[in-house]
Write an enzyme that holds these catalytic residues in place. Structure first.
Site, PDB file in Angstrom:
ATOM      1  N   ASP A  38       6.864  -1.452   1.379  1.00 17.63           N
ATOM      2  CA  ASP A  38       5.516  -0.882   1.284  1.00 17.63           C
ATOM      3  C   ASP A  38       4.666  -1.287   2.483  1.00 17.63           C
ATOM      4  OD1 ASP A  38       4.668  -3.470   0.846  1.00 17.63           O
ATOM      5  OD2 ASP A  38       4.018  -3.152  -1.201  1.00 17.63           O
ATOM      6  N   THR A  40       2.254  -3.252   2.981  1.00 16.97           N
ATOM      7  CA  THR A  40       1.897  -4.651   3.216  1.00 16.97           C
ATOM      8  C   THR A  40       3.080  -5.444   3.755  1.00 16.97           C
ATOM      9  OG1 THR A  40       2.489  -5.382   0.988  1.00 16.97           O
ATOM     10  CG2 THR A  40       0.212  -4.609   1.339  1.00 16.97           C
TER      11      THR A  40
END
Length: 168
Positions: A38, A40
């Site tokens: 993802d 992050t």
């Protein structure tokens, strides 16, 4: 030589906070050429925590299941064991003295507690301990496993009495 290499690889990974679910996962990882994560970049925190302790047997309460789990795992250095010990301390669970502690690589742990044979680990550990897991128990565990959680079963004298769910 391959089983020894896999065992060393899994052990070295655990020392460095990398948990490898099984030998097959380690072998398949060698074929990976792309990793998609993802935005992050966070996969996990590397800090396993207990999410649920459950029981399959009305003769054992969740607190008794937790007491057996911590009594086994306080002897282990595995990161998942450490998570259960931390959780048990938060729940004020008492540790019962265990004897004949044995760690079964890739499966789990076993010991004698209160003159009972106690085993904690995956399905292969339950087979090793000759403890039968019925389809209903496996379905309950699969609910958590589909969410990426680790489920360890606990058996007392060859009867599966509960489980612990660990997530990260």
């Amino acid at each position: 030589a391959t089983p020894m290499s896999v065992m060393v690889g899994v052990g070295k990974g655990a020392q460095n906070g990398v948990l490898i679910k099984n030998a097959e996962a380690l072998e398949k990882f060698g074929e990976v050429d792309s990793l998609i994560i993802d935005k992050t970049g966070t996969i996990t925190e590397g800090k396993p925590t207990v999410e649920t302790v459950g029981t399959f047997n009305t003769n054992f309460s969740e607190s008794e299941v937790l007491q057996y789990i911590v009594s086994l795992n306080h002897n282990s250095e595995h990161p998942l064991a450490e998570a259960t010990v931390t959780y048990a301390k938060e729940q004020n669970a008492q540790i019962i003295q265990s004897n004949n502690f044995n760690s079964v690589t890739g499966k789990g742990v076993e010991a004698t507690i209160n003159d009972k044979n106690v085993a904690l680990g995956n399905l292969k550990m339950m087979e090793y301990a000759k403890a039968d897991i019925d389809a209903k128990m496996q379905e309950e565990a699969k609910t958590f496993q589909k969410q990426g959680k680790t489920v360890s079963y606990i058996a007392v004298d060859k009867t599966v009495v509960g489980y612990v769910v660990i997530g990260d």
